[in-house]
Design an enzyme around this catalytic site. Sequence first.
Site, PDB file in Angstrom:
ATOM      1  CG  HIS A 154      10.872  -5.437 -13.672  1.00 31.93           C
ATOM      2  ND1 HIS A 154       9.677  -4.919 -14.103  1.00 31.93           N
ATOM      3  CD2 HIS A 154      11.222  -6.375 -14.583  1.00 31.93           C
ATOM      4  CE1 HIS A 154       9.312  -5.542 -15.219  1.00 31.93           C
ATOM      5  NE2 HIS A 154      10.223  -6.426 -15.526  1.00 31.93           N
ATOM      6  CG  ASP A 362      10.587   0.887  -4.982  1.00 33.76           C
ATOM      7  OD1 ASP A 362      10.734  -0.118  -5.696  1.00 33.76           O
ATOM      8  OD2 ASP A 362       9.649   1.038  -4.177  1.00 33.76           O
TER       9      ASP A 362
HETATM   10  P1  ADP Z   1       7.177  -3.693  -5.516  1.00 30.78           P
HETATM   11  O1  ADP Z   1       7.146  -4.218  -6.930  1.00 30.78           O
HETATM   12  O2  ADP Z   1       8.537  -3.527  -4.936  1.00 30.78           O
HETATM   13  O3  ADP Z   1       6.273  -4.426  -4.583  1.00 30.78           O
HETATM   14  P2  ADP Z   1       5.631  -1.429  -6.560  1.00 30.78           P
HETATM   15  O4  ADP Z   1       5.097  -0.244  -5.807  1.00 30.78           O
HETATM   16  O5  ADP Z   1       6.318  -1.087  -7.829  1.00 30.78           O
HETATM   17  O6  ADP Z   1       6.586  -2.212  -5.563  1.00 30.78           O
HETATM   18  O7  ADP Z   1       4.440  -2.420  -6.926  1.00 30.78           O
HETATM   19  C1  ADP Z   1       3.664  -2.974  -5.933  1.00 30.78           C
HETATM   20  C2  ADP Z   1       2.294  -3.391  -6.497  1.00 30.78           C
HETATM   21  O8  ADP Z   1       1.656  -4.221  -5.538  1.00 30.78           O
HETATM   22  C3  ADP Z   1       1.380  -2.206  -6.727  1.00 30.78           C
HETATM   23  O9  ADP Z   1       0.571  -2.428  -7.842  1.00 30.78           O
HETATM   24  C4  ADP Z   1       0.540  -2.151  -5.440  1.00 30.78           C
HETATM   25  O10 ADP Z   1      -0.759  -1.644  -5.611  1.00 30.78           O
HETATM   26  C5  ADP Z   1       0.497  -3.608  -5.035  1.00 30.78           C
HETATM   27  N1  ADP Z   1       0.518  -3.702  -3.561  1.00 30.78           N
HETATM   28  C6  ADP Z   1       1.472  -3.237  -2.741  1.00 30.78           C
HETATM   29  N2  ADP Z   1       1.154  -3.446  -1.454  1.00 30.78           N
HETATM   30  C7  ADP Z   1      -0.042  -4.049  -1.459  1.00 30.78           C
HETATM   31  C8  ADP Z   1      -0.930  -4.506  -0.442  1.00 30.78           C
HETATM   32  N3  ADP Z   1      -0.645  -4.351   0.843  1.00 30.78           N
HETATM   33  N4  ADP Z   1      -2.096  -5.090  -0.822  1.00 30.78           N
HETATM   34  C9  ADP Z   1      -2.373  -5.230  -2.137  1.00 30.78           C
HETATM   35  N5  ADP Z   1      -1.593  -4.804  -3.131  1.00 30.78           N
HETATM   36  C10 ADP Z   1      -0.442  -4.226  -2.814  1.00 30.78           C
END
Ligand code: ADP
Length: 459
Positions: A154, A362
């Site tokens: 991932h 990322d």
């Molecule tokens: P990672 O897996 O590295 O955290 P991604 O952007 O691929 O990054 O996925 C993050 C997920 O978590 C997304 O679905 C996003 O909406 C959710 N997310 C990220 N930050 C927050 C937050 N502050 N509050 C709620 N959900 C979050």
Amino acid sequence: MSRLIVASNRTATPGEERAGGLAVAVGDALAERGGVWFGWSGEIVPRETRGIRMFVDGNVDYALADLTPVEHQGYYLDFANRALWPVLHYRVDLAVFDDAAYDVYAAVNRRFGRLLYQLLRPEDLVWVHDYHFLLLGDELRANGWRGTIGFFLHVPFPAPEVFAALPQHHRLARGMAAFNLLGFQTARDVGNFTRYLVEEHGAEVLEDGRIKVFDHVIRAAAFPIGIEPDEVARMAESDEARDAACRLGRIIENRALVIGVDRMDYSKGLPQRLAAFGRLLDDNEGLRGRVTLLQIAPPSRESVEAYRDLREELDRLTGRVNGDYSDLDWTPIRYLARSYSREVLSGLFRLARVGLVTPLHDGMNLVAKEYVAAQDPEDPGVLVLSEFAGAAERMETAMQVNPHDVGGMADAIRRALEMSKEERIERWKVLMDEVSDHDISVWRQSFLNSLEAIGREAG
Ligand code: ADP
């Protein structure tokens, strides 16, 4: 149809709140075919009581194994989080290399391999997820498993010399070669992985694209992960979303909103992003008082030193910009260190004229896709996207930026704020088509199709 067996460090057990897109996709695939979801129970228990919890939900069996405190420390916190995560995100400088931690990581993969093997039936299709389980395929083989095993990473696979900085990279590479199919987020990751095997291990790329290495012939391919765009669009129009947008709208009034939503992690480029917003205000007097940055970033894994430092740096940068420019009725940066429901986030995305997604590295970045899916088609906002997010490979009409280039990012935000509605709509349509064409169900279906095809080839 053969049963599907999914192994991931964390699983999503039924009834759990806020199952993310991945959990939904894996859950759907399991429900469709029947199978087993195997992983860590989330429990840390003494060795004497360490066990595996089994329960059934419809045609899916859950098999959840506990970790001991020593295993949790060595496998999860030290090796996965403090060695693999930083190296895979190009932060060799933050990595802590410790042979003892690697040994525990390998031992947990061995123990989990043994547990998983006992649950398998000859026709099963096995799909292992992410960097916690790089050795799990090899361990299944050691137990005698001959069936097909797929793996999906991932996070990014870095340039060969970066991965080779891991003192145990030889052993990890041998482990990875036990999978029949290795899926990555982007073509760039596949290229890095292939070059790594060729340069470090003398691999040969065959005419049909397969890779011959350590007496195995494996396949590596890109399967860009997606979201459920319709679900996000629906959430962006929910009452909860409207309510949140309304509450924020009262405070920002008619100012333009720029939004960033991330887990607080050093891979996300947060200091550079805040600095870019500061630079935007430094250089453009006319924007002062007219634009607000809302950065949502809940802290994660605070026990690790690097995250504490990051938090302090973000507080300092926010303080600098707010100290210089705040007025009676305006605070330039609103920084919220907590998480919100998906509905609330979707509503805020829709309100924001600019979505800032500027990670230093990322795997994919789902926030970029969620921002696009949440927009009002008649009046969409502009996505400013790091060229080093996996999402950038296919989101060409986003305003792509180098996340290290503070001046360049400030300029991109300014241009995004000034962009005509016509251009915004034009760019957004192309992005939305991409988000719809590569949604989460396309991702899982194309991976499983490839895995099954390999299974058939092997006979
Ligand atoms: P990672 O897996 O590295 O955290 P991604 O952007 O691929 O990054 O996925 C993050 C997920 O978590 C997304 O679905 C996003 O909406 C959710 N997310 C990220 N930050 C927050 C937050 N502050 N509050 C709620 N959900 C979050």
